[in-house]
Design a protein around this motif. Structure first.
Motif, mmCIF file in Angstrom:
data_model
loop_
_atom_site.group_PDB
_atom_site.id
_atom_site.type_symbol
_atom_site.label_atom_id
_atom_site.label_comp_id
_atom_site.label_asym_id
_atom_site.label_seq_id
_atom_site.Cartn_x
_atom_site.Cartn_y
_atom_site.Cartn_z
ATOM 1 N N UNK A 85 13.932 -18.769 -20.925
ATOM 2 C CA UNK A 85 13.735 -18.391 -19.473
ATOM 3 C C UNK A 85 15.424 -16.987 -19.719
ATOM 4 N N UNK A 86 16.619 -17.740 -19.883
ATOM 5 C CA UNK A 86 17.463 -17.820 -20.078
ATOM 6 C C UNK A 86 18.185 -15.802 -20.810
ATOM 7 N N UNK B 280 15.912 -13.648 -19.326
ATOM 8 C CA UNK B 280 17.003 -13.095 -18.163
ATOM 9 C C UNK B 280 18.372 -12.509 -18.279
ATOM 10 N N UNK B 281 19.117 -12.415 -19.354
ATOM 11 C CA UNK B 281 20.351 -11.972 -19.620
ATOM 12 C C UNK B 281 20.053 -10.846 -20.389
ATOM 13 N N UNK C 217 18.040 -8.195 -18.994
ATOM 14 C CA UNK C 217 17.582 -7.839 -17.974
ATOM 15 C C UNK C 217 16.215 -7.484 -18.102
#
Ligand SMILES: Nc1nc2c(ncn2[C@@H]2O[C@H](COP(=O)(O)OP(=O)(O)O)[C@@H](O)[C@H]2O)c(=O)[nH]1
Ligand SMILES: Nc1nc2c(ncn2[C@@H]2O[C@H](COP(=O)(O)OP(=O)(O)O)[C@@H](O)[C@H]2O)c(=O)[nH]1
Ligand SMILES: [Mg+2]
Ligand SMILES: [Mg+2]
Lengths: 452, 311
Positions: A36-37, A40-41, A43
């Motif tokens: 997930x990280x 999300x990083x 974008x």
């Protein structure tokens, strides 16, 4: 941003967990936080991330991961599979009309790269033996017409211009191009916000007038969460046929592409890789998947390496670079090679998790001076240390620094870079095997063999 | 239903109005900041491009402040987080740096297409236009870039210093500063070519422009502003870092704030680099440049999802 790669983080997560014996679905959830990280990083829109994670989880809690000896690798594989599947298998090119001219409309937000992309496409099509024409449909931005005219001249194709109502100008431009024998007409438009209903209405009228065969949304790879709303609105109003992702030559991870794909279901047809008219490439889903996961554009790097190294060098290096026995001496040799591969900043951008100029590789300016220092440090090591850098503890580091006239930090950095390179080579070996399908080939060896 | 259809359907759900949800959650008896509430807040911050690290930092601060202030209603929680976020953006001076003697020099930098040229024109108009300002077209690379600036100059009535396409941008910068001085201008505004922050050669070129301005002026350019597109995601931080490393920045201009993007990466940037946001661009016209107002900016971030309809 520290040097953090998804693979490493996942391995770390599983290492924490595996101390407790058999993995449980809850353990997988813990590891998926890292996924997930990463997304999300990069974008990827958080709604898309949620959805993706659900699917990845469903597969990951299956037997394959829980019982695997290498759960991190298994998870990575599932994630990459999912991403690649979402991004579509085959490269989708321009769909040409059965009766020319094929009309292509480019649209998007302000500054996303529409005008440049129109010229790049014209260049590409011309090289393929077609007769593309350009139509300057942006009558708002100052000198937008001049910009397209200059680019058209560079490409060596006609550019049709007009004044007044942009819809009329586009329609007349297409008409004039067809009359003049164009087989493809590329229509540039003014940038607009998707929430600007008047401007969107104008774009729809343009589409209705010129009846394009392709409607391409031009999207900046640096776009954040808004990519989803932008793509959705353009899709709803314009019925897109595809996407173009621009400015991928930087260090943006490009998760916006995934968001746009998710809401439109349309293929990414091309990517912009620089400002010059020849810097447009077909889209490769697997490369994009790696990039979004922060695993670097390993394949492009390999291609670059193949193009730059001569056969003999490559053979020699390939022979020496084996996962197991890649030593600090090889590392030095490799630095020397890298210098030959072209502008270093471009290369570094492709390395996993290493935004060039940032993070730990920042010091890795492969200039003569730095090479000398690296050389000095490596020469201050014992043969045993060179083969087994793990044994280089604090006091050894101090000795090496003193012996080479450098600082302990320099030695630390060197060792870190060495480790990173080693990890990269391991990855390249895997990627190479997978892509070229060569059985039993190892590391770079298989890649370089048999190429001129 | 195909995978795509399902995904699209899920995504097509109208934005759920998280502020109102949040209010419901707090009003619904929870009345304090629990983990579920924080998760909801995190999502809304993520959606505004604040980023995972940025969101964590903000929520940590919220937790800490909440332990002291003990908000008991949804409105109190919301105003607390708003205040924290506003405060962070208000820490630094946002006024235009006044030069010790004229001409003041403003250097605009940024990636491709972020809005540098348009911002140069807007600033020229706001700083007095004709007779007060001169523009320097240091983008000698992009097709018709100097034509674009010249067209703006024509509309505002200010002179534009330009050279042949492909010429040395630092030379244009030098000429502009000299011309500003010779013609008694209050300001010289230098537009530069867009460049991705990872292109070392292009960043070196920028460094040279900066150096040459310093030589011509006897001090560094008075304002060195990074022009950042509000739609940018996490890459905005990399942009700020690397441009700041190349030419020490004095602040940011955030463009395209008239769209729905919320520019959340600003929190990560200000937290790490401590740079003030000085202006925002809110349209393509000359008048569409406003001084940055942290309060309004935060309000916009929290209002973007239909919550205004909520009582
Ligand atoms: N580095 C890079 N710059 C690009 C790319 N595509 C476009 N640009 C630049 O982005 C800026 C905006 O492009 P332009 O075509 O004018 O955008 P438009 O407003 O959408 O027509 C220009 O400076 C272009 O040179 C790309 O793939 N890579
Ligand atoms: N909506 C909107 N568009 C803007 C804003 N600022 C610039 N633009 C548009 O963004 C595009 C790129 O701007 P430009 O100044 O040429 O960017 P540069 O490549 O950085 O010089 C143009 O179409 C501008 O009209 C803004 O604040 N709002
Ligand atoms: Mg354009
Ligand atoms: Mg410009």
């Amino acid at each position: 941003m520290a040097f953090e790669r998804l693979t490493e983080r996942l391995q770390e997560a599983f290492r924490r967990l595996s101390g407790r014996g058999k993995l449980s679905p809850a353990d997988v959830d813990e590891a998926l936080k890292e996924v997930r990280r990463a997304l999300l990083e990069a974008d990827v829109n958080f709604r898309v991330v949620k959805d993706l994670l659900e699917r990845i989880r469903a597969r990951a809690v299956g037997e394959e991961v829980l019982k695997s000896l290498t759960p991190a690798q298994q998870v990575i594989r599932i994630v990459r599979d999912e991403l690649t599947a979402l991004m579509g298998g085959e490269h989708a090119g321009i769909q040409f009309a059965s009766r020319p001219p094929t009309v292509i409309l480019l649209c998007g937000l302000q500054g996303s790269g529409k005008t440049t992309t129109a010229a790049k496409l014209a260049f590409r099509l011309k090289q393929q033996g077609r007769r593309p024409h350009l139509v300057a449909g942006d009558l708002y931005r100052p000198a937008a017409v001049d910009q397209l005219r200059v680019l058209a001249k560079q490409v060596g194709v006609p550019c049709h211009e007009g004044q007044g109502d942009p819809v009329e100008v586009a329609a007349q431009g297409v008409e004039a191009a067809a009359q003049a024998g164009a087989d493809v007409v590329l229509v540039d438009t003014a940038g607009r916000l998707q929430i600007d209903s008047e401007m969107m209405e104008e774009l729809r009228r343009t589409r209705d007038r010129i009846q394009p065969h392709e409607v391409l949304l031009v999207l900046d790879a640096m776009t954040g969460q808004e990519a989803l709303n932008v793509a959705r609105t353009f899709q709803e109003q314009m019925e897109l046929t595809g996407l173009v992702l621009t400015k991928t030559d930087g260090d943006a991870r490009g998760g916006a592409a995934l968001s746009a794909l998710a809401v439109t279901g349309k293929p990414i047809k091309f990517v912009g890789v620089g400002e010059r008219i020849e810097q447009l490439e077909p889209f490769h889903p697997d490369r994009m998947a790696s990039r979004i996961l922060g695993m670097g554009d390993v394949l492009s790097l390999i291609e670059r390496a193949e193009a730059a190294m001569d056969q003999e060098d490559a053979q020699r290096l390939a022979e020496r670079i084996r996962e197991a026995d890649f030593t600090l001496e090889d590392f030095l040799e490799q630095l020397r090679q890298v210098r030959k591969m072209g502008p270093l900043d471009e290369l570094l951008q492709m390395l996993p998790g290493l935004p060039a100029g940032a993070g730990s590789l920042k010091g890795l300016q492969v200039d003569e001076r730095e090479l000398k220092r690296v050389e000095a440090m490596i020469q201050s090591m014992t043969p045993q240390e060179r083969r087994n850098p793990q044994i280089i503890d604090g006091s050894r580091r101090r000795r090496i620094a003193a012996g080479s006239g450098t600082q302990v930090q320099d030695v630390n950095r060197l060792l870190k870079q060495f480790e990173q390179t080693r990890a990269l080579i391991r990855q390249m070996g895997q990627a190479g095997r997978r892509i070229r399908g060569g059985k039993g080939r190892k590391g770079w060896g298989g890649l370089f063999r048999g190429r001129r | 239903m195909s995978l795509w259809d399902r995904l699209r359907q899920g995504l097509a759900r109208s934005r759920s109005g998280w502020v109102s949800q949040l209010k419901k959650a707090v009003a619904g008896g929870r009345g304090r900041i629990d983990e579920e509430l924080l998760l909801e807040l995190e999502e809304s911050l993520l959606e505004a491009d604040v980023g995972l690290d940025g969101a964590e930092a903000i929520l940590d601060a919220l937790r800490e402040a909440a332990a002291k202030e003990r908000p008991s209603t949804a409105d109190e929680v919301l105003s607390l987080i708003r205040r924290l976020m506003t405060d962070q953006l208000s820490e630094h001076r946002r006024e235009l740096h006044q030069p010790p003697e004229p001409p003041g020099v403003i250097l605009l930098l940024g990636v491709n297409g972020s809005g540098k040229t348009t911002t140069a024109a807007k600033l020229a108009a706001q700083l007095g236009g004709r007779g007060k300002v001169i523009l320097g077209a240091c983008d000698t690379f992009r097709a018709a870039a100097s034509d674009q600036l010249a067209e703006w100059g024509h509309r505002i009535g200010v002179d534009v210093v330009r050279q042949e396409p492909g010429s040395d941008p630092a030379a244009v910068a030098f000429d502009t500063v000299q011309a500003a001085r010779a013609r008694g201008m209050a300001w010289a505004i230098l537009d530069t070519a867009g460049r991705l922050q990872t292109r070392t050669n292009l960043m070196k070129e920028l460094e040279k422009i900066h150096r040459v301005v310093e030589r011509a002026l006897g001090r560094p350019a008075d304002e060195r502003l990074l022009v950042l597109d509000a739609t940018v995601g996490q890459n905005g931080l990399s942009q700020a870092r690397l441009f700041h490393e190349t030419v020490p920045l004095t602040g940011l201009v955030v463009t395209k704030m008239d769209g729905t993007a919320r520019g959340g990466i600003l929190w990560a940037i200000t937290r790490e680099l401590g740079l003030p946001v000085k202006w925002i661009g809110v349209g393509e016209g000359l008048e569409d440049l406003q001084p940055f107002d942290p309060q309004a900016f935060v309000d916009a971030l929290f209002a973007g999802d239909g919550s205004r309809e909520v009582p």
